[in-house]
Design an enzyme around this catalytic site. Structure first.
Site, mmCIF file in Angstrom:
data_model
loop_
_atom_site.group_PDB
_atom_site.id
_atom_site.type_symbol
_atom_site.label_atom_id
_atom_site.label_comp_id
_atom_site.label_asym_id
_atom_site.label_seq_id
_atom_site.Cartn_x
_atom_site.Cartn_y
_atom_site.Cartn_z
ATOM 1 N N HIS A 72 0.856 -1.189 0.000
ATOM 2 C CA HIS A 72 0.000 0.000 0.000
ATOM 3 C C HIS A 72 0.889 1.234 0.000
ATOM 4 O O HIS A 72 1.702 1.424 0.906
ATOM 5 C CB HIS A 72 -0.913 0.013 1.233
ATOM 6 C CG HIS A 72 -2.144 -0.813 1.053
ATOM 7 N ND1 HIS A 72 -3.365 -0.457 1.562
ATOM 8 C CD2 HIS A 72 -2.342 -1.968 0.400
ATOM 9 C CE1 HIS A 72 -4.272 -1.375 1.236
ATOM 10 N NE2 HIS A 72 -3.668 -2.305 0.534
ATOM 11 N N TYR A 200 -8.968 5.728 7.583
ATOM 12 C CA TYR A 200 -9.070 6.049 9.010
ATOM 13 C C TYR A 200 -10.071 7.191 9.123
ATOM 14 O O TYR A 200 -9.838 8.274 8.569
ATOM 15 C CB TYR A 200 -7.719 6.497 9.561
ATOM 16 C CG TYR A 200 -6.720 5.373 9.723
ATOM 17 C CD1 TYR A 200 -6.654 4.650 10.910
ATOM 18 C CD2 TYR A 200 -5.847 5.020 8.694
ATOM 19 C CE1 TYR A 200 -5.739 3.621 11.080
ATOM 20 C CE2 TYR A 200 -4.922 3.986 8.857
ATOM 21 C CZ TYR A 200 -4.879 3.294 10.050
ATOM 22 O OH TYR A 200 -3.974 2.267 10.212
ATOM 23 N N PRO A 292 -4.527 0.254 18.948
ATOM 24 C CA PRO A 292 -4.266 -0.274 17.605
ATOM 25 C C PRO A 292 -4.183 0.767 16.488
ATOM 26 O O PRO A 292 -3.653 0.465 15.416
ATOM 27 C CB PRO A 292 -5.441 -1.233 17.356
ATOM 28 C CG PRO A 292 -6.482 -0.854 18.340
ATOM 29 C CD PRO A 292 -5.787 -0.252 19.510
ATOM 30 N N LYS A 296 0.746 -0.394 15.143
ATOM 31 C CA LYS A 296 2.128 -0.474 15.633
ATOM 32 C C LYS A 296 2.414 -1.691 16.514
ATOM 33 O O LYS A 296 3.569 -1.990 16.802
ATOM 34 C CB LYS A 296 2.489 0.804 16.412
ATOM 35 C CG LYS A 296 2.617 2.025 15.536
ATOM 36 C CD LYS A 296 3.874 1.981 14.692
ATOM 37 C CE LYS A 296 3.749 2.708 13.380
ATOM 38 N NZ LYS A 296 3.804 1.893 12.184
ATOM 39 N N TYR A 384 4.225 6.005 10.305
ATOM 40 C CA TYR A 384 3.323 4.930 9.885
ATOM 41 C C TYR A 384 4.095 3.798 9.194
ATOM 42 O O TYR A 384 3.850 2.621 9.466
ATOM 43 C CB TYR A 384 2.225 5.484 8.958
ATOM 44 C CG TYR A 384 1.074 4.512 8.789
ATOM 45 C CD1 TYR A 384 -0.076 4.620 9.571
ATOM 46 C CD2 TYR A 384 1.145 3.464 7.881
ATOM 47 C CE1 TYR A 384 -1.120 3.714 9.447
ATOM 48 C CE2 TYR A 384 0.109 2.549 7.742
ATOM 49 C CZ TYR A 384 -1.021 2.680 8.530
ATOM 50 O OH TYR A 384 -2.044 1.775 8.408
HETATM 51 P P1 FAD Z 1 1.001 -12.313 21.548
HETATM 52 O O1 FAD Z 1 0.514 -12.290 20.153
HETATM 53 O O2 FAD Z 1 0.066 -11.938 22.635
HETATM 54 O O3 FAD Z 1 1.577 -13.754 21.807
HETATM 55 C C1 FAD Z 1 1.913 -14.209 23.105
HETATM 56 C C2 FAD Z 1 1.746 -15.713 23.170
HETATM 57 O O4 FAD Z 1 2.150 -16.166 24.440
HETATM 58 C C3 FAD Z 1 0.294 -16.146 22.981
HETATM 59 O O5 FAD Z 1 0.213 -17.118 21.971
HETATM 60 C C4 FAD Z 1 -0.103 -16.683 24.347
HETATM 61 O O6 FAD Z 1 -1.029 -17.764 24.253
HETATM 62 C C5 FAD Z 1 1.229 -17.132 24.901
HETATM 63 N N1 FAD Z 1 1.297 -17.153 26.364
HETATM 64 C C6 FAD Z 1 0.758 -16.261 27.236
HETATM 65 N N2 FAD Z 1 1.048 -16.604 28.497
HETATM 66 C C7 FAD Z 1 1.781 -17.734 28.424
HETATM 67 C C8 FAD Z 1 2.365 -18.576 29.399
HETATM 68 N N3 FAD Z 1 2.252 -18.316 30.709
HETATM 69 N N4 FAD Z 1 3.051 -19.649 28.982
HETATM 70 C C9 FAD Z 1 3.193 -19.928 27.667
HETATM 71 N N5 FAD Z 1 2.639 -19.167 26.691
HETATM 72 C C10 FAD Z 1 1.947 -18.077 27.075
HETATM 73 N N6 FAD Z 1 -1.948 -4.808 16.553
HETATM 74 C C11 FAD Z 1 -2.043 -4.124 15.435
HETATM 75 O O7 FAD Z 1 -1.025 -3.616 14.950
HETATM 76 N N7 FAD Z 1 -3.282 -4.017 14.801
HETATM 77 C C12 FAD Z 1 -4.410 -4.613 15.307
HETATM 78 O O8 FAD Z 1 -5.470 -4.507 14.719
HETATM 79 C C13 FAD Z 1 -4.324 -5.306 16.487
HETATM 80 N N8 FAD Z 1 -5.413 -5.889 17.040
HETATM 81 C C14 FAD Z 1 -5.291 -6.545 18.241
HETATM 82 C C15 FAD Z 1 -6.404 -7.111 18.856
HETATM 83 C C16 FAD Z 1 -6.285 -7.758 20.090
HETATM 84 C C17 FAD Z 1 -7.516 -8.378 20.744
HETATM 85 C C18 FAD Z 1 -5.028 -7.839 20.732
HETATM 86 C C19 FAD Z 1 -4.875 -8.532 22.079
HETATM 87 C C20 FAD Z 1 -3.913 -7.284 20.108
HETATM 88 C C21 FAD Z 1 -4.030 -6.628 18.869
HETATM 89 N N9 FAD Z 1 -2.918 -6.058 18.234
HETATM 90 C C22 FAD Z 1 -3.042 -5.381 17.082
HETATM 91 C C23 FAD Z 1 -1.612 -6.125 18.777
HETATM 92 C C24 FAD Z 1 -0.797 -7.244 18.129
HETATM 93 O O9 FAD Z 1 -1.631 -8.301 17.780
HETATM 94 C C25 FAD Z 1 0.250 -7.635 19.122
HETATM 95 O O10 FAD Z 1 1.107 -6.518 19.285
HETATM 96 C C26 FAD Z 1 1.052 -8.866 18.748
HETATM 97 O O11 FAD Z 1 0.238 -9.999 18.760
HETATM 98 C C27 FAD Z 1 2.219 -9.052 19.707
HETATM 99 O O12 FAD Z 1 2.810 -10.287 19.507
HETATM 100 P P2 FAD Z 1 3.469 -11.068 20.709
HETATM 101 O O13 FAD Z 1 3.986 -12.330 20.117
HETATM 102 O O14 FAD Z 1 4.381 -10.162 21.439
HETATM 103 O O15 FAD Z 1 2.281 -11.366 21.724
HETATM 104 C C1 DHB Z 2 -5.679 -2.981 10.929
HETATM 105 C C2 DHB Z 2 -5.644 -2.697 12.258
HETATM 106 C C3 DHB Z 2 -5.142 -1.481 12.673
HETATM 107 O O1 DHB Z 2 -5.080 -1.193 13.962
HETATM 108 C C4 DHB Z 2 -4.700 -0.554 11.772
HETATM 109 O O2 DHB Z 2 -4.244 0.638 12.214
HETATM 110 C C5 DHB Z 2 -4.717 -0.852 10.445
HETATM 111 C C6 DHB Z 2 -5.213 -2.079 10.021
HETATM 112 C C7 DHB Z 2 -6.228 -4.280 10.482
HETATM 113 O O3 DHB Z 2 -6.554 -5.113 11.318
HETATM 114 O O4 DHB Z 2 -6.368 -4.464 9.275
#
Ligand code: FAD
Ligand code: DHB
Length: 389
Positions: A72, A200, A292, A296, A384
């Site tokens: 994009h 947005y 979100p 980021k 961004y």
């Molecule tokens: P996570 O993806 O949370 O992975 C952590 C893993 O550790 C999980 O699989 C969990 O099951 C595991 N875990 C937890 N505790 C334990 C334990 N005690 N022992 C073993 N395993 C464990 N970011 C965006 O940029 N855009 C979005 O639209 C967006 N939407 C989101 C919606 C939701 C509901 C959430 C919660 C987050 C969202 N995020 C979004 C943020 C983004 O998804 C996260 O920043 C990203 O997933 C971070 O990755 P991570 O691997 O650090 O953590």
């Molecule tokens: C999406 C989520 C976001 O928070 C964003 O800023 C842009 C895209 C998405 O889930 O597609």
């Protein structure tokens, strides 16, 4: 058991770290609390910065991303019926890539499996021992059996609700938090996206975002009340509300259909400092959360993985502690900038319960400044597409 790095959490941070280390000949074991299917069913981020794309390439996992991801060159920002575009490629030379977190995670699982990497799923009662000593180890149970892994280092990649951050004594860590007075209701639907680029939207009824995963799969969000539950929102109510929040000519083109996923996420800014305690390093959501807006979360998790991976490789390849000693400082310096951008972009686009008429005028003035000022657009675009690592 013994390994060099125990990685707690099989989300994108943990898997990416494990795969990058493997490519440099450093072994690790990943411990994941849930099943693989559960992790893959979580619909989350959708926009990738160039930095994570490069890390996926380095991890040998970018073929599908390049084949199916959609570059994009810019994004649209609307307020009421007004809309303007910020051209990332013109302003920064860099596009972003639309490719879902689910797909990133799927590609990483596949690579770990192909390489024979060990991932223990459905682990329980993970505990970190001796993180501040020279002989750390992790205990857990899986299938009712107690396990122990001795290691050199532990990577806490276990998200916001994990055990790793909690293991760091309160006397050592400082937490910074801002909770926003609203959430996002998101749906996924097998319909063509309403726009080729993300929109947005700031509207008098609250924020909305039109996003996508591919030409037949749309992702839409609307700001909702923290007391709302998914069951309060029928698909029809969601579509009606979304249409009211985007410019009317865009709303007229919106193709609606049944949702295949619907969820509510609260919005939070959170950072814990430091991101290292002895031989334990925090990565991704375990250490920080952004609202979100601006996508980021996943991208900032990836930059942590980059710094930690570099530090660990330096340690094993040259014997130098410098990279791991500076990990927390380097990671946090970039984290705070992502926090600032996500906070600013959220503040620009949402309706707050206590917003005064003056505050509303400030939002509109800022949107109009962004619309008309190339320097402001460049600052927005640089954040961004992702600040350099
Ligand atoms: P996570 O993806 O949370 O992975 C952590 C893993 O550790 C999980 O699989 C969990 O099951 C595991 N875990 C937890 N505790 C334990 C334990 N005690 N022992 C073993 N395993 C464990 N970011 C965006 O940029 N855009 C979005 O639209 C967006 N939407 C989101 C919606 C939701 C509901 C959430 C919660 C987050 C969202 N995020 C979004 C943020 C983004 O998804 C996260 O920043 C990203 O997933 C971070 O990755 P991570 O691997 O650090 O953590
Ligand atoms: C999406 C989520 C976001 O928070 C964003 O800023 C842009 C895209 C998405 O889930 O597609």
């Amino acid at each position: 058991m013994k390994t060099r790095i125990v990685i707690i959490g099989g989300g994108p941070s943990g898997l990416l770290l494990s795969q990058l280390l493997h490519r440099r000949g450093i072994d690790s074991i990943v411990l994941e609390r849930k099943t693989k299917d559960y992790v893959l069913s979580r619909i989350r981020a959708g926009v990738l910065e160039r930095g994570i794309v490069k890390l996926m390439e380095e991890a040998g996992c970018a073929d599908r991303l390049h084949a199916e991801g959609i570059p994009h060159d810019g994004t649209l920002v609307s307020y009421g019926d007004e809309m303007f575009r910020v051209d990332f490629t013109e302003l920064t030379g860099t596009p972003v890539m639309v490719y879902g977190q689910t797909e990133v995670t799927r590609d990483l699982y596949e690579a770990r499996e192909k390489a024979g990497g060990r991932i223990d799923f459905e682990v329980e009662d993970v505990q970190i021992h001796g993180a501040d000593s020279d002989a750390p180890y992790v205990t857990y149970t899986v299938g009712g059996e107690a396990q122990r892994i001795d290691c050199d280092f532990i990577a806490g990649c276990d998200g916001f609700h994990g055990v790793s951050r909690q293991t760091i004594p309160l006397s050592v860590r400082t937490e910074y938090e801002k909770v926003y007075p609203f959430g996002w209701l998101g749906i996924l639907s097998e319909t063509p996206p309403v726009s080729e680029e993300l929109i947005y939207a700031n509207s008098s009824r609250g924020f909305a975002l039109c996003s996508m995963r591919n030409p037949q799969l749309s992702r839409y969000y609307i700001q909702c009340s923290l007391s709302d539950s998914v069951n309060d929102w029928t698909d029809d109510a969601f579509w009606q509300e979304l249409k009211r929040r985007i410019p009317s000519d865009v709303a007229d083109k919106l193709v609606t259909g049944p949702s295949i996923e619907k969820s509510i996420a609260p919005l939070r800014s959170f950072v814990t400092e430091p991101m290292r305690w002895g031989r334990l390093f925090l990565c991704g959501d375990a250490a920080h959360i952004v609202p979100p807006t601006g996508a980021k979360g996943l991208n900032t998790a990836a930059s942590d993985v980059h710094y930690l991976h570099e530090g660990l490789c330096q340690f094993y390849e040259t014997g130098s502690n410098e990279g791991i000693d500076r990990y927390s400082e380097k990671a946090l310096s970039r984290v705070w900038k992502a926090e600032r951008f996500s906070w600013w972009f959220s503040s620009l686009l949402h309706r707050y319960p206590d917003q005064s008429p003056f505050d509303l005028k400030m939002q509109i003035a800022e949107l109009e400044f962004l619309r008309s000022n190339k320097a402001a657009q460049k600052a927005m675009a640089e954040n961004y597409v992702g600040l350099p690592y």
